[in-house]
Scaffold this motif. Structure first.
Motif, short mmCIF file in Angstrom:
data_model
loop_
_atom_site.label_atom_id
_atom_site.label_comp_id
_atom_site.label_asym_id
_atom_site.label_seq_id
_atom_site.Cartn_x
_atom_site.Cartn_y
_atom_site.Cartn_z
N SER A 179 -21.92 5.00 -42.11
CA SER A 179 -21.33 5.82 -43.13
C SER A 179 -19.82 6.06 -42.71
O SER A 179 -19.59 6.76 -41.75
CB SER A 179 -21.97 6.84 -43.51
OG SER A 179 -21.40 7.66 -44.38
N ILE A 207 -20.48 2.18 -46.93
CA ILE A 207 -21.26 1.77 -45.90
C ILE A 207 -21.10 0.46 -45.10
O ILE A 207 -20.35 -0.54 -45.98
CB ILE A 207 -22.62 1.54 -46.43
CG1 ILE A 207 -23.34 2.51 -46.92
CG2 ILE A 207 -23.63 0.75 -45.31
CD1 ILE A 207 -24.83 2.56 -47.48
N CYS A 238 -24.97 3.93 -52.17
CA CYS A 238 -23.58 4.70 -52.03
C CYS A 238 -23.29 5.31 -53.58
O CYS A 238 -22.93 6.54 -53.61
CB CYS A 238 -22.55 3.47 -52.13
SG CYS A 238 -22.42 2.89 -50.38
N LYS A 263 -17.50 8.11 -49.30
CA LYS A 263 -18.11 7.40 -48.45
C LYS A 263 -18.51 6.01 -48.78
O LYS A 263 -18.91 5.47 -49.89
CB LYS A 263 -19.39 8.05 -48.16
CG LYS A 263 -19.13 9.56 -47.28
CD LYS A 263 -20.52 9.92 -47.00
CE LYS A 263 -20.55 11.32 -45.90
NZ LYS A 263 -21.66 11.70 -45.35
#
Length: 209
Positions: free
Chosen positions: A87, A101, A41, A99
């Motif tokens: 995502s 995860i 990330c 974004k």
């Protein structure tokens, strides 16, 4: 009779301590996976939150999921499972898109949580994810690690499934060397070199075979 009861209580207490230690090992492995994913990330955010880099990031997750699934299919104990890293996008009031995860875990097509899995299932799933992550990053950056350390990899795995995990590691060892710390005698037949550490009277001795 009272002494017998005290002895049984002591045995139960020791057993609980051992189980707690094993749980701590699993939690450490899960923490390591989260750190790996957090690094992904950070790398994505350092370049761009949208556009082509965002596409590459999503594509990377797709590759990771594919690698993990291939590994899962090689371990019978977890063959009916599937884990997907996804995502997700969050837009702040500043119009910046971030974004993150997340993951979904399925067992026999039903979505489940890690907490519902047995210790052996968690361990095998972690192994499949770690190997998938190493393979994916290696292919993307062009650097293939030639070795890995594994600690107590057969912990919680019952006798009927130990050989399947060993077979999986043997296949993966075709292009890398594994340093395995383990007390399970079953793994001895599958390794090329062995280092034995024995301790007597406070003195440790190391022997290599």
């Amino acid at each position: 009779k009272i002494q017998d009861i005290k002895t049984k209580i002591s045995i139960v207490q020791e057993s609980l301590k051992e189980k707690q230690l094993k749980v701590e090992f699993i939690e450490k492995d899960l923490k390591d996976i989260n750190e790996y994913l957090s690094e992904l990330c950070i790398l994505e955010k350092a370049t761009s939150r949208t556009g082509f880099i965002g596409y590459i990031f999503d594509n990377l997750l797709n590759t990771l999921n594919s690698k993990i699934y291939q590994n899962i299919q090689q371990i019978p104990l977890i063959k009916d499972m599937r884990i997907e890293f996804l995502s997700t996008k969050t837009t702040k009031t500043t119009n910046n898109t971030i974004k993150s995860i997340t993951y979904k875990l399925f067992k026999q097509q039903e979505e489940v949580t890690l907490e519902t899995l047995s210790g052996a299932e968690r361990l095998c799933l972690i192994l499949a994810v770690e190997e998938g992550l190493v393979d994916t990053l290696s292919e993307r950056i062009g650097i293939y690690p030639s070795w890995r350390f594994l600690d107590e990899q057969l912990m919680y795995v019952d006798e009927s499934n130990k050989q399947d995990v060993i077979d999986f590691l043997v296949k993966k060892a075709a292009n890398k060397t594994y340093f395995i710390v383990d007390h399970a005698s079953e793994i001895n037949a599958s390794i090329n070199h062995r280092i034995t550490i024995t301790k007597q009277n406070g003195i440790a001795e190391i022997a290599s075979e």
